[in-house]
Design an enzyme around this catalytic site. Structure first.
Site, mmCIF file in Angstrom:
data_model
loop_
_atom_site.group_PDB
_atom_site.id
_atom_site.type_symbol
_atom_site.label_atom_id
_atom_site.label_comp_id
_atom_site.label_asym_id
_atom_site.label_seq_id
_atom_site.Cartn_x
_atom_site.Cartn_y
_atom_site.Cartn_z
ATOM 1 N N ASP A 1 101.162 15.904 66.083
ATOM 2 C CA ASP A 1 100.887 14.619 66.744
ATOM 3 C C ASP A 1 101.390 14.747 68.175
ATOM 4 O OD1 ASP A 1 100.382 11.801 67.149
ATOM 5 O OD2 ASP A 1 102.483 11.387 66.769
ATOM 6 N N CYS B 1 97.088 12.272 64.358
ATOM 7 C CA CYS B 1 96.999 11.539 65.619
ATOM 8 C C CYS B 1 95.557 11.102 65.830
ATOM 9 C CB CYS B 1 97.447 12.463 66.751
ATOM 10 S SG CYS B 1 97.335 11.729 68.391
ATOM 11 N N HIS C 1 101.881 6.129 65.295
ATOM 12 C CA HIS C 1 103.215 5.619 65.602
ATOM 13 C C HIS C 1 103.424 4.197 65.039
ATOM 14 C CE1 HIS C 1 103.312 8.917 68.542
ATOM 15 N NE2 HIS C 1 104.597 8.675 68.747
HETATM 16 N N1 DGL Z 1 100.132 8.847 67.552
HETATM 17 C C1 DGL Z 1 98.952 8.956 68.302
HETATM 18 C C2 DGL Z 1 97.743 8.319 67.663
HETATM 19 O O1 DGL Z 1 97.662 8.255 66.459
HETATM 20 C C3 DGL Z 1 98.945 8.833 69.789
HETATM 21 C C4 DGL Z 1 100.075 8.227 70.495
HETATM 22 C C5 DGL Z 1 100.095 8.581 71.958
HETATM 23 O O2 DGL Z 1 100.617 9.639 72.253
HETATM 24 O O3 DGL Z 1 99.569 7.808 72.775
HETATM 25 O O4 DGL Z 1 96.834 7.895 68.328
#
Ligand code: DGL
Length: 261
Positions: free
Chosen positions: A9, A72, A184
């Site tokens: 991620d 992610c 997140h």
């Molecule tokens: N955790 C990530 C997602 O699922 C991205 C977070 C980021 O770095 O902006 O989109």
């Protein structure tokens, strides 16, 4: 010993997916990379995210990974096609849970909390086109939330103020279902539950991704047969910072190495 599964991620958000993988497949050896030196992906150009995703995938494969999980949504939107055409192995991506949310909403109004990058992507537009024809979708980019989670701030004044600002328009619009479209955000569920009416449903995809991974590995008879899997962590940011938040986000302490790419 069976070859590990590589998970990555932009930062520690993917731990919300890793914990579901661990729960479902406790025998698997897992490798986790947090690209925290480059977080947030959500505000970065797709070319940069593709470049980082390729470097990290190569690193995980060098460590022996036999499958990859892009834990992610933003990296999946930017890079999953390129990774699939570059590496010949199961590669599982993730996207905001539009299909389950469209099935779950009672009043036909769904809100999506996600990064700017995810919401602006062609993949997300295609997802809406495919699964959201019969519902009204309200999107809300959420800059700043990822940085709070990276610091381990899951319920402080700053994260509460941001969440309040982001859910307000979705509540005004009458959404009864909210998609947590960034890995997140599941860590913020307790605070969100506090501030939302009890009948608002929160939907995320960590468990579905773990099931999909299990099914893909099972197809080829490649699930680990015995033992308890090992979990190893790397960060391209400050390994100490990640080690500091692991007890909260992963539920136990762990050693974090510096990612060499
Ligand atoms: N955790 C990530 C997602 O699922 C991205 C977070 C980021 O770095 O902006 O989109």
């Amino acid at each position: 010993m069976s070859a590990p599964i590589g998970v990555f991620d932009s930062g520690v958000g993917g731990l919300s997916v890793l914990r579901e993988i661990r729960r479902l497949m406790p025998r698997e050896n897992l490798l986790y990379v947090a690209d925290s030196g480059y977080v947030p992906y959500g505000e970065k150009p797709p070319e940069m995210i593709r470049e980082r995703s390729l470097r990290i995938a190569e690193f995980l494969i060098e460590q022996g990974a036999r499958a990859l999980v892009l834990a992610c949504n933003t990296a999946t939107a930017a890079a999953v096609n390129e990774l699939r055409s570059t590496f010949d192995m199961p590669i599982i991506g993730m996207e905001p849970a539009v299909k389950p949310a469209a099935a779950a909403t009672r009043n036909g109004k769904v809100g999506v909390l996600a990064t700017t990058g995810t919401l602006q992507s062609a993949k997300f537009a295609a997802l809406l086109d495919r699964f959201a024809r019969d519902v009204k979708v309200f999107t809300q980019p959420c800059p700043g939330l990822v940085e709070c989670v990276e610091q381990g701030d899951l319920q402080g004044a700053q994260v509460r103020a941001l969440l309040q600002r982001y859910v307000e328009p979705l509540m005004q619009a009458g959404c009864d279902t909210l998609i947590l479209g960034c890995t997140h955000y599941p860590f913020l569920k307790p605070v969100l539950r506090d501030m939302l009416p009890p009948d608002v449903q929160l939907i995320d995809t960590g468990e579905a991704v773990a099931r999909q991974l299990q099914a893909r590995l099972g197809e080829n008879g490649r699930l680990a047969a015995a033992g308890t899997g090992d979990v190893r962590f790397w960060s391209s940011g400050d390994p100490q910072l990640m080690a500091g938040v692991l007890p909260v986000l992963w539920g136990r302490p762990g050693a974090v190495a510096k990612l060499p790419v």
